[in-house]
Scaffold this motif. Structure first.
Motif, short mmCIF file in Angstrom:
data_model
loop_
_atom_site.label_atom_id
_atom_site.label_comp_id
_atom_site.label_asym_id
_atom_site.label_seq_id
_atom_site.Cartn_x
_atom_site.Cartn_y
_atom_site.Cartn_z
N SER A 129 0.61 -1.34 0.03
CA SER A 129 0.04 -0.05 0.17
C SER A 129 0.93 1.32 0.04
O SER A 129 0.42 2.20 -0.63
CB SER A 129 -1.00 0.04 1.16
N VAL A 189 -10.56 -4.46 -8.55
CA VAL A 189 -9.53 -3.78 -8.35
C VAL A 189 -8.90 -3.27 -9.58
O VAL A 189 -7.92 -4.05 -10.29
CB VAL A 189 -8.11 -4.39 -7.44
N THR A 230 -6.84 5.27 -3.16
CA THR A 230 -6.56 4.77 -1.88
C THR A 230 -5.26 5.48 -1.37
O THR A 230 -4.88 5.25 -0.20
CB THR A 230 -6.18 3.10 -1.89
N ILE A 240 -4.51 0.09 1.36
CA ILE A 240 -5.20 -1.21 0.95
C ILE A 240 -4.74 -2.15 1.93
O ILE A 240 -3.56 -2.58 2.03
CB ILE A 240 -4.55 -1.55 -0.59
N GLY A 251 -6.26 -7.72 -2.88
CA GLY A 251 -6.39 -6.28 -3.25
C GLY A 251 -5.01 -5.56 -3.45
O GLY A 251 -4.60 -5.02 -4.57
N LEU A 306 -10.33 -3.38 -2.35
CA LEU A 306 -10.40 -2.01 -1.75
C LEU A 306 -11.09 -1.71 -0.52
O LEU A 306 -11.56 -0.67 -0.29
CB LEU A 306 -10.58 -1.02 -2.82
N ALA A 322 -12.88 4.69 -3.07
CA ALA A 322 -12.12 3.71 -3.44
C ALA A 322 -13.13 2.56 -3.51
O ALA A 322 -13.22 1.71 -4.23
CB ALA A 322 -10.88 3.46 -2.77
N GLN A 323 -13.68 2.29 -2.02
CA GLN A 323 -14.39 1.39 -1.89
C GLN A 323 -15.66 1.18 -2.63
O GLN A 323 -16.00 0.01 -3.12
CB GLN A 323 -15.09 1.32 -0.24
N GLU A 363 -15.04 0.29 -6.49
CA GLU A 363 -14.89 -1.17 -6.80
C GLU A 363 -16.03 -1.75 -6.66
O GLU A 363 -16.35 -2.69 -7.42
CB GLU A 363 -14.12 -1.59 -5.74
#
Lengths: 556, 556
Positions: free
Chosen positions: A506, B248, B256, B263, B268, B308, B320-321, B324
């Motif tokens: 990350s 992803v 992210t 992450i 992911g 994510l 991001a969440q 996805e």
């Protein structure tokens, strides 16, 4: 101590010293010293958190259990009584700001006017008997941090005074905001005296328990006079709030007859037994005004007990429970007319879909007096895990507006909690309370989550442990898999091992994102909009078939 | 076993025999034998409960871990493939009722048409690879009992094959409905083979973990071909559902960058690393249709991974969440167009007030495909108690419609779970799942609560223990305070002691109520109405003062 003691409690018997990775810190505000727990981080930062533990966690404080804590509040200014009421409610209504309110505002990180106004309208209470000067003031109300109560107290079956004092110290060490002394055995007065003189948090009791001892356990032998004298005895000792089951009326008792679990409140069943035996209305109800007269002299807060609370999922939200709640609403109005502070106790056992209704009705019927609930347990099928079954209900009911949660330990329904159970119960309820603070957007609540998560992401293991509600257990669990000290600074964890770690990857993303100008929500929205337009075109070209193999639309 | 084994797993290593106070019982339905756990009560009654534990708890079954369980499903009728899809989804759509559906209907106590229709519209899945004939079919969907998954699997750091097989047996003993084998170390193929051949529940995997082993842990060295071959290898072994992080996408990765915890999904971050290194779209996304072709041959169910997902409260419900999640919705449609069953994985870490939104969006974007969530944790501040922080979120998200909950153990974030942790994790999640079943009014769910509460009220201690999710621990806790055997039949408990007990008093109430005709809700409503009228009159007479001392209004 001023009272005869049948047992000496050596100071060595209580736990002292700061929690690992932290030390006592005081906010200075004129003559007030507001305690905080300062957690020092390895990156040079620190986080100050609410601290309920009193001088026991102050490495510089001399702890002397036989002498008791310093009676700090005795030196504070106390306004004159108003119409006979020497209470925070009366003063708040009159626009007077007390030292207790100032202390609490600093402690909660809010404006003192919020404290005063919430107390004035009865939506918050400050349980602080004038005769408990050792107490560090705190507030119970939905606009403030959700609080946790821990029950202690010996019973006829087991326990000793020394154990009970240590349980109080132990429970407040881990975050109990108040404790209730539910002792029922012999030495009940002496046990309480030791607890009062050493407790930095408000202490609640259920006076009917001691009154019952005085009549050798026969509820039908109780009288108003015996009860009243017991209340005064406890008031003199400094008890800050008292559970009074004055809403168990004779006519409600039969409503419990067809329940799966009848009456499960001890106080409720004592009063039900009395009402049935005498076929008279409860003396707690008929003498309620006299009780108010006593309470307002000491500033004792009513905790109006839910003697008919449900003891099982089947009995939740039934007629008996809500009939009593209506009466508690009536009593709330009376207590407040005397200038006495009031909170309302709530269930018990309630399935999740019936939880919000409890808060809604309580607020409607009881003038939004602070709600103080026992759990509730969201299911009955997990004895030995009822701290968990009830933490689910507790978090939800606190989110809905409950101001204080009475903890439940793993031993609920099975036996008396030992030291470990008390700790697990308190930590579990701090989780529920804090989860609700987050959900309610309580100012500052998320700081600790963010600090811990940041430490986790940056592999600052020691900080992650120290920021936890229970640093000792977090450290111990980590040591089980990765015992070596270097593991505390390792940039990987035991879940993935050293070869691969998602956290490490990350970090690489950040560099990339900034190099490619893809960091804002607008960037992504623009990308998606572009793609959607492209897709629509493809969709039309392909003859508007709904599903296409992905490759045909997405490419690589 | 048919595969080379580097380690022999003796049968003695796994736990066998019924849970205390119960025995295996089978519902017979033609050639189908549906397992139940029959709890015998001391009052001559019994309660049959859902049983995930397989033959291991059948005292009459011969357990032979080296030989594996009987391949029972091989003898069942299997319909022909439809347009290439040999899946429950394809058959359900075509109106065909399979033996798996019949088995499940009996197991859940519902009509088989409900099973078929929910599968047909994709609101439920039956993870049942044709090559896992040892599996007792089960269903994951919001209209059925909420399910619990337990993760097991060794890692590079610790654990052995024998331990993993026992963890599977142990987890299903306490109620795990599926298990995921997340092994990452050496012997990954062999470990899985042992687990598959001995598992009575569906097994899920994350194939990218093994693919990563094949490229020596370097995510950038992964290729579609290596991944595809790994999927086929696992498909042949009988894996029932696979987590695929195909959502992803390259363009989401930068979203992210500003997160507190980046992450946190291992899959992911593997895919994010690959996308970044190659600056190409994920091969899981670009080859998704090929994956569907494989899955539909075996009837493997997609568990579309949330690579994510948020790893902290701060990151919950972010761009991001949900970006996805939109892509997972797109992939859901594609998978279903191939006749492949799909469920959707969800977070993670989410504060309570943001939980419902996750379910709402998932249902909206993913055609109500079953939601399968990890917790979520309702706060980050309690490592060592994350089974509890997450049980709060899990119960709430299940109430909102999540069909399966992935358990979290006390070791989450700290280390690998041992045997005790697995049990605590499973029991905790059974609590969350059952609480949600109650809240959703799932048929029959409350029977167990009622049976246990009735046993509690009637002092049938042994029945109370045996009806508990964990009879052993309930009994052990009771024994700590009241060790003697007579205490198991005592009409009092350790909380109040023998002198006084609220439960006992409650029994007296029943007699009284019937003698006085005060048993219905109408009785009490009439009483209250009468009293309110009387009070109004008094109120007027007293000059309409709002608050009166109670005695003046209530009398005695």
């Amino acid at each position: 101590m001023g009272t005869p003691v049948s047992e000496s409690v050596p100071s060595a018997a209580v736990t002292t010293g700061p929690i690992e990775g932290s030390h006592k810190h005081y906010l200075e505000l004129d003559h007030l010293r507001i305690p905080q727990r300062r957690i020092e981080l390895t990156n040079g930062e620190h986080l100050d958190v609410y601290d309920t533990s009193g001088p026991y966690t102050d490495a510089t404080a001399a702890v002397d259990v036989e002498g008791g804590l310093a009676p700090t509040r005795d030196s504070w200014q106390r306004p004159d009584p108003i119409d006979g009421a020497a209470t925070q409610l009366a003063w708040a209504r009159a626009g007077q700001v007390t030292d207790e309110m100032r202390f609490i505002a600093a402690r909660e990180g809010v404006d003192v006017e919020l404290v005063r106004s919430e107390v004035a309208i009865g939506r918050a209470v400050i349980p602080a008997n004038h005769r408990h000067p050792e107490c560090e003031p705190m507030i119970i109300g939905k606009r403030f941090a959700v609080k946790v109560n821990a029950n202690i107290g010996n019973s006829a079956v087991s326990s000793s005074i020394a154990e009970e004092v240590e349980k109080m110290v132990w429970a407040t060490r881990w975050g109990a905001d108040t404790i209730m002394d539910l002792s029922t055995g012999k030495d009940i007065h002496t046990t309480r005296e030791w607890i009062m003189r050493n407790s930095p948090v408000p202490v609640g009791t259920v006076p009917i328990y001691q009154a019952l001892e005085k009549v050798k356990g026969d509820p039908t032998a109780l009288t108003w006079e015996i009860y009243r004298d017991t209340v005064i005895e406890q008031a003199e000792q400094g008890v800050d709030y008292m559970t009074v089951h004055a809403g168990v009326l004779l006519r409600y008792v039969p409503l419990t007859a067809r329940r799966v679990t009848g009456i499960v409140s001890r106080g409720g069943s004592i009063m039900a037994a009395w009402c049935l035996a005498h076929h008279e209305e409860s003396f707690l109800y008929t003498h309620f005004a006299e009780l108010c007269e006593i309470f307002r002299r000491y500033d004792i807060t009513f905790s109006l007990g839910d003697g008919l609370r449900p003891g099982s999922i089947a009995d939740a939200n039934d007629e008996a429970q809500f009939a009593e709640l209506r009466t508690l609403g009536e009593l709330t109005g009376i207590a407040k007319s005397f200038g006495v502070q009031v909170m309302i106790e709530g269930p018990g056992h309630v399935p999740m879909h019936k939880i919000a209704e409890n808060v809604r009705l309580e607020e409607e019927l009881c003038e939004e007096a602070p709600f103080y609930t026992l759990g509730p347990l969201a299911t009955d099928i997990a004895p030995a895990y009822d701290h968990i079954t009830s933490a689910i209900g507790a978090a939800m009911i606190a989110q809905a507006g409950t101001a204080m949660l009475c903890y439940v330990t793993p031993k609920e329904h099975l036996g008396l909690p030992n030291r470990d159970d008390v700790k697990v119960g308190v930590i579990t309820y701090k989780i529920a309370a804090h989860s609700a603070d987050l959900a309610k957007g309580h100012p500052g609540a998320q700081q600790r989550d963010d600090a811990l998560s940041k430490a986790r992401f940056e592999f600052r293991w020691t900080d992650q442990f120290n920021l936890a509600l229970d640093p000792d257990t977090a450290r111990e669990y980590h040591d089980e898999t990765m015992p070596a000290e270097p593991a505390k600074t390792a940039h990987f964890c035991s879940m993935c091992g050293p070869k691969f770690c998602s956290m490490r990857i990350s970090a690489d993303v950040r560099t990339y994102a900034e190099e490619n100008g893809l960091v804002t929500a607008e960037d992504i929205d623009r990308k998606i909009a572009q793609e959607m337009a492209a897709k629509s075109a493809e969709f039309a070209e392909s003859g508007n078939r709904v599903y296409l193999p992905l490759e045909a639309t997405a490419g690589s």
